[in-house]
Design a protein around this motif. Structure first.
Motif, PDB file in Angstrom:
ATOM      1  N   ILE A  19      -3.685   8.733 -12.349  1.00  0.00           N
ATOM      2  CA  ILE A  19      -4.438   7.670 -11.682  1.00  0.00           C
ATOM      3  C   ILE A  19      -3.921   7.473 -10.264  1.00  0.00           C
ATOM      4  N   TYR A  20      -2.603   7.432 -10.110  1.00  0.00           N
ATOM      5  CA  TYR A  20      -2.022   7.305  -8.773  1.00  0.00           C
ATOM      6  C   TYR A  20      -2.503   8.450  -7.871  1.00  0.00           C
ATOM      7  N   ILE A  21      -2.453   9.669  -8.373  1.00  0.00           N
ATOM      8  CA  ILE A  21      -2.864  10.830  -7.579  1.00  0.00           C
ATOM      9  C   ILE A  21      -4.331  10.720  -7.189  1.00  0.00           C
ATOM     10  N   THR A  22      -5.172  10.336  -8.150  1.00  0.00           N
ATOM     11  CA  THR A  22      -6.607  10.193  -7.888  1.00  0.00           C
ATOM     12  C   THR A  22      -6.868   9.175  -6.790  1.00  0.00           C
ATOM     13  N   LEU A  23      -6.169   8.044  -6.848  1.00  0.00           N
ATOM     14  CA  LEU A  23      -6.379   6.998  -5.847  1.00  0.00           C
ATOM     15  C   LEU A  23      -5.866   7.425  -4.475  1.00  0.00           C
ATOM     16  N   PHE A  24      -4.737   8.124  -4.439  1.00  0.00           N
ATOM     17  CA  PHE A  24      -4.240   8.621  -3.164  1.00  0.00           C
ATOM     18  C   PHE A  24      -5.268   9.551  -2.515  1.00  0.00           C
ATOM     19  N   THR A 137      -6.112 -10.155  -3.501  1.00  0.00           N
ATOM     20  CA  THR A 137      -5.870  -8.909  -4.247  1.00  0.00           C
ATOM     21  C   THR A 137      -4.538  -8.295  -3.857  1.00  0.00           C
ATOM     22  N   GLU A 138      -4.274  -8.260  -2.549  1.00  0.00           N
ATOM     23  CA  GLU A 138      -3.006  -7.714  -2.075  1.00  0.00           C
ATOM     24  C   GLU A 138      -1.822  -8.543  -2.558  1.00  0.00           C
ATOM     25  N   ALA A 139      -1.986  -9.856  -2.551  1.00  0.00           N
ATOM     26  CA  ALA A 139      -0.890 -10.731  -2.981  1.00  0.00           C
ATOM     27  C   ALA A 139      -0.583 -10.567  -4.460  1.00  0.00           C
ATOM     28  N   LEU A 140      -1.619 -10.364  -5.276  1.00  0.00           N
ATOM     29  CA  LEU A 140      -1.423 -10.261  -6.721  1.00  0.00           C
ATOM     30  C   LEU A 140      -0.883  -8.895  -7.147  1.00  0.00           C
ATOM     31  N   GLY A 141      -1.378  -7.832  -6.527  1.00  0.00           N
ATOM     32  CA  GLY A 141      -0.955  -6.550  -7.067  1.00  0.00           C
ATOM     33  C   GLY A 141      -1.046  -5.356  -6.157  1.00  0.00           C
ATOM     34  N   GLY A 142      -1.572  -5.505  -4.967  1.00  0.00           N
ATOM     35  CA  GLY A 142      -1.730  -4.335  -4.125  1.00  0.00           C
ATOM     36  C   GLY A 142      -0.786  -4.271  -2.947  1.00  0.00           C
ATOM     37  N   GLY A 143      -0.413  -5.430  -2.418  1.00  0.00           N
ATOM     38  CA  GLY A 143       0.380  -5.445  -1.196  1.00  0.00           C
ATOM     39  C   GLY A 143       1.874  -5.411  -1.403  1.00  0.00           C
ATOM     40  N   ASN A 144       2.327  -5.862  -2.556  1.00  0.00           N
ATOM     41  CA  ASN A 144       3.757  -5.757  -2.863  1.00  0.00           C
ATOM     42  C   ASN A 144       3.924  -5.414  -4.342  1.00  0.00           C
ATOM     43  N   GLU A 145       5.027  -4.810  -4.651  1.00  0.00           N
ATOM     44  CA  GLU A 145       5.238  -4.280  -6.006  1.00  0.00           C
ATOM     45  C   GLU A 145       6.533  -4.819  -6.606  1.00  0.00           C
ATOM     46  N   PHE A 194       6.706   3.781  -2.822  1.00  0.00           N
ATOM     47  CA  PHE A 194       6.812   3.353  -4.211  1.00  0.00           C
ATOM     48  C   PHE A 194       5.765   4.067  -5.063  1.00  0.00           C
ATOM     49  N   GLY A 195       4.547   4.176  -4.544  1.00  0.00           N
ATOM     50  CA  GLY A 195       3.495   4.855  -5.292  1.00  0.00           C
ATOM     51  C   GLY A 195       3.816   6.320  -5.543  1.00  0.00           C
ATOM     52  N   ILE A 196       4.285   7.010  -4.518  1.00  0.00           N
ATOM     53  CA  ILE A 196       4.621   8.428  -4.664  1.00  0.00           C
ATOM     54  C   ILE A 196       5.777   8.617  -5.639  1.00  0.00           C
ATOM     55  N   SER A 197       6.796   7.768  -5.521  1.00  0.00           N
ATOM     56  CA  SER A 197       7.944   7.889  -6.422  1.00  0.00           C
ATOM     57  C   SER A 197       7.542   7.548  -7.862  1.00  0.00           C
ATOM     58  N   GLN A 198       6.573   6.639  -8.013  1.00  0.00           N
ATOM     59  CA  GLN A 198       6.114   6.322  -9.367  1.00  0.00           C
ATOM     60  C   GLN A 198       5.328   7.467  -9.995  1.00  0.00           C
TER      61      GLN A 198
END
Length: 215
Positions: A19-24, A137-145, A194-198
């Protein structure tokens, strides 16, 4: 039964990486909004990519969250005997992350539909609404992890203590978790890192959980 659930969770982890790869790929190509667009052009971009944006939000948030719930439970079950307190604490943040991710996806898609509908009757208010939607959206889950980073960090520490799965996986997970927590600081590239490392961590974890022998 438990072994089967662990295998299902292993498949879920591999799916998370995919999923991460697809979104990237999507956001690096067809969903990459060109720079320099005015408000009307940005709205036109949203309208022309509405279905693909809806799909990407559904996949990247809702489906991701459902698979994550399976993984959170499976890892807790696997680690609780050797590191119960850490595993429980990790599970708390894991469940919280599931809720935030799924909520972000529902908000993003409902907000997108609301913006496009409002643009037909009150286009001057569309920009403000879209800004509110993206900010939430960014505050809840997209902008920080932070929450996701805490889960990965704690589950990796629990794995080291319980001596379950490979040590290399857990040491790498600690680095991934710290990177996720660091995304609270608004520095360019941290969220992407973070996304790539995940991707790597989920892939490594999925393979480890699918191994036939049990640690």
């Amino acid at each position: 039964m438990l072994n089967n659930f662990q295998k299902i969770a292993g498949v879920a982890a591999l799916c998370e990486a995919l999923i991460y790869i697809t979104l990237f790929v999507l956001y690096g190509t067809v969903l990459a909004m060109p720079a320099g667009l005015d408000s009307a052009q940005k709205l036109g971009f949203l309208e022309s990519h509405h279905n693909l944006l809806f799909f990407s939000n559904l996949l990247g948030y809702v489906v991701f969250g459902i698979l994550l719930a399976v993984l959170v439970l499976a890892l807790h079950e696997r680690l609780k005997n050797g590191a119960n307190t850490l595993s429980q604490l990790a599970a708390i943040f894991g469940v919280l992350w599931v809720g935030l991710v799924i909520t972000s996806g529902m908000l993003a898609n409902i907000g997108l539909n609301a913006v496009l509908k409002l643009s037909l009757t009150e286009p001057e208010q569309t920009r403000a609404l879209w800004l509110n939607v993206t900010t939430m959206t960014e505050a809840l889950g997209g902008g920080n992890e932070i929450v996701g980073g805490l889960w990965v960090l704690l589950i990796s520490c629990a794995g080291l203590k319980a001596k379950v799965l490979a040590e290399k996986l857990h040491y790498f997970g600690i680095a991934v978790g710290v990177t996720g927590i660091a995304t609270y600081y608004p520095a360019a590239g941290l969220t992407e890192l973070f996304g790539i490392s995940q991707i790597i961590w989920f892939g490594f974890l999925g393979v480890a959980m699918l191994r036939r022998h049990q640690d």
